[in-house]
Write a protein that holds these residues in place. Structure first.
Motif, short mmCIF file in Angstrom:
data_model
loop_
_atom_site.label_atom_id
_atom_site.label_comp_id
_atom_site.label_asym_id
_atom_site.label_seq_id
_atom_site.Cartn_x
_atom_site.Cartn_y
_atom_site.Cartn_z
N MET A 1 30.77 41.01 51.88
CA MET A 1 31.34 42.29 52.33
C MET A 1 32.70 42.53 51.67
N THR A 2 33.56 41.52 51.73
CA THR A 2 34.88 41.62 51.10
C THR A 2 34.74 41.95 49.62
N LEU A 3 33.77 41.27 49.00
CA LEU A 3 33.55 41.46 47.58
C LEU A 3 33.16 42.90 47.26
N TRP A 4 32.29 43.46 48.13
CA TRP A 4 31.85 44.84 47.91
C TRP A 4 33.01 45.81 48.08
N LEU A 5 33.84 45.56 49.12
CA LEU A 5 35.01 46.43 49.34
C LEU A 5 35.96 46.35 48.15
N THR A 6 36.14 45.14 47.63
CA THR A 6 37.01 44.96 46.46
C THR A 6 36.46 45.75 45.28
N LEU A 7 35.16 45.63 45.07
CA LEU A 7 34.51 46.32 43.95
C LEU A 7 34.71 47.84 44.07
N ILE A 8 34.44 48.37 45.28
CA ILE A 8 34.57 49.82 45.47
C ILE A 8 36.03 50.25 45.31
N GLY A 9 36.94 49.48 45.89
CA GLY A 9 38.37 49.80 45.78
C GLY A 9 38.84 49.80 44.34
N MET A 10 38.45 48.77 43.60
CA MET A 10 38.86 48.69 42.18
C MET A 10 38.31 49.86 41.38
N ALA A 11 37.03 50.20 41.66
CA ALA A 11 36.39 51.29 40.92
C ALA A 11 37.11 52.61 41.21
N GLY B 20 33.18 32.73 41.10
CA GLY B 20 32.26 32.75 42.23
C GLY B 20 31.62 34.10 42.52
N ILE B 21 31.87 35.11 41.69
CA ILE B 21 31.22 36.40 41.89
C ILE B 21 29.76 36.26 41.45
N PRO B 22 28.79 36.67 42.31
CA PRO B 22 27.37 36.57 41.90
C PRO B 22 27.11 37.39 40.63
N PRO B 23 26.24 36.91 39.74
CA PRO B 23 26.01 37.58 38.45
C PRO B 23 25.71 39.08 38.55
N LEU B 24 24.88 39.47 39.51
CA LEU B 24 24.52 40.90 39.61
C LEU B 24 25.73 41.76 40.00
N VAL B 25 26.53 41.24 40.94
CA VAL B 25 27.72 41.97 41.37
C VAL B 25 28.73 42.05 40.21
N ALA B 26 28.83 40.97 39.45
CA ALA B 26 29.75 40.95 38.31
C ALA B 26 29.36 42.02 37.29
N LEU B 45 42.23 36.19 41.28
CA LEU B 45 42.78 36.39 42.62
C LEU B 45 41.72 36.16 43.69
N LEU B 46 40.49 36.66 43.44
CA LEU B 46 39.40 36.48 44.41
C LEU B 46 39.09 34.99 44.61
N PRO B 51 44.17 38.42 49.65
CA PRO B 51 43.72 39.59 50.42
C PRO B 51 43.31 40.75 49.52
N ILE B 52 42.28 41.43 49.94
CA ILE B 52 41.66 42.49 49.15
C ILE B 52 42.65 43.58 48.74
N VAL B 53 43.60 43.90 49.65
CA VAL B 53 44.58 44.95 49.35
C VAL B 53 45.40 44.57 48.11
N LEU B 54 45.72 43.28 48.01
CA LEU B 54 46.52 42.83 46.86
C LEU B 54 45.71 42.82 45.58
N VAL B 55 44.44 42.50 45.70
CA VAL B 55 43.58 42.52 44.51
C VAL B 55 43.54 43.96 43.97
N ILE B 56 43.42 44.92 44.89
CA ILE B 56 43.34 46.32 44.46
C ILE B 56 44.69 46.80 43.94
N LEU B 57 45.78 46.34 44.56
CA LEU B 57 47.12 46.71 44.09
C LEU B 57 47.37 46.19 42.66
N THR B 58 46.93 44.95 42.42
CA THR B 58 47.08 44.37 41.07
C THR B 58 46.26 45.18 40.06
N THR B 59 45.06 45.56 40.48
CA THR B 59 44.21 46.40 39.62
C THR B 59 44.95 47.69 39.27
#
Lengths: 95, 210
Positions: A1-11, B20-26, B45-46, B51-59
């Motif tokens: 779930m976290t991974l999907w949110l990260t993906l959507i947020g980044m996109a 650790g990101i699954p191949p399809l998601v990557a 970072l993952l 935290p997800i907010v920081l990953v997105i902020l870095t992006t």
């Protein structure tokens, strides 16, 4: 779930940045200071991304210098990567 | 130009599955985000449970340069239909931008600007996705002794140098390099944001001085 949110947020964030000024209506002018500041964004941001890898890790510094010289002289990305990797292995072998 | 996309794409694919990101998601991430540097940084970072907010902020910070590209591309595409402008936005990448802007500088009144951008953009896109896919499939198969991870900063060296067009841009880059190292211990990778701000300010001040 976290991974999907990260993906959507980044996109979303990345596309918003790319589209920012392209979707503004043609009549709108950007502030002069902002336009002048944008000029320095690629030089500052792109350098900030690679500088820690070259300046902080001492064993990578000489290879980084070789890569900078190749990039400066020939402006070819592929040649820069090959020269940098070759230099990294060469200097490691010298030790 | 295209050749350089290949090693960087492979590293990006390898870095994503290694964290650790699954191949399809990557692969999906590569298609929807389509920005290598931010994907390599986010993968790291993952892997360290940031935290997800920081990953997105870095992006956001790493990809801030795309905003500058969009401001610059606006001068060429302001009167194009919205769907064309959205296509240009999605396909904007460092090397596409550099290639296209050089061409537009030489031929400012070229009527086929959108077609040229689309051609260059789609070609880079396809080669990039193929390279990422190869990286994902290779996965952890690349021996660490090859030090292939060093190709990522090398690609950024090559991308940054052509932007050093005059003294002011060189000053901006030097100030950013010093700042990113000086602020290294600032948490959450905020040193990149601080370095970007320092470099931009240094460039503006230097240009004003003259």
């Amino acid at each position: 779930m976290t991974l999907w949110l990260t993906l959507i947020g980044m996109a979303l964030v990345t596309f918003a940045l790319r589209a920012a000024f392209l979707v503004l209506p043609p009549g709108i002018e950007l502030p002069a200071l902002f336009r002048r500041a944008l000029r320095y964004v690629p030089a500052a941001v792109l350098t900030a991304i690679w500088a820690p890898e070259v300046l902080v890790k001492n064993e990578q510094l000489p290879a980084g210098v070789v890569a900078i010289a190749v990039a400066w002289r020939w402006r070819m990305t592929f040649a820069t990567i090959i020269a940098g990797l070759a230099a990294l292995h060469f200097f490691a072998w010298l030790k | 130009m295209l050749l350089a996309v290949i090693p960087f794409g492979i590293i990006t694919g390898v870095a994503m599955v290694a964290s650790g990101i699954p191949p399809l998601v990557a692969m999906l991430m590569s298609i929807v985000v389509f920005a290598g540097a931010s994907m390599v940084a986010s993968a790291q970072l993952l892997a360290s449970n940031t935290p997800i907010v920081l990953v997105i902020l870095t992006t956001l910070v790493i990809n801030l340069r795309f905003m500058m590209y969009s401001a610059s591309l606006r001068t060429h595409f302001a009167h194009a239909p919205l769907k064309q402008r959205l296509a240009v936005a999605y396909l904007t990448a460092d090397n596409v931008y550099a290639l296209v802007l050089n061409r537009f500088a030489e031929h400012p009144d070229d009527p086929g600007k959108f077609e040229y951008f689309l051609g260059a953009g789609l070609l880079v896109w396809a080669v990039w996705q193929g390279a990422v896919l190869a990286g994902i499939l290779i996965g952890a198969g690349v021996p660490p002794a090859w030090r292939l991870e060093f190709a990522a900063p090398l690609a950024f060296i090559a991308l940054s140098i052509p932007f050093l067009r005059d003294r002011a841009t060189v000053i901006a880059a030097l100030a950013a390099a010093v700042a990113v190292v000086a602020f290294q211990d600032v948490p959450l990778r905020l040193n990149i944001i601080l370095a970007a701000a320092t470099g931009i300010a240094a460039g503006l001040v230097f240009a004003k001085r003259k």
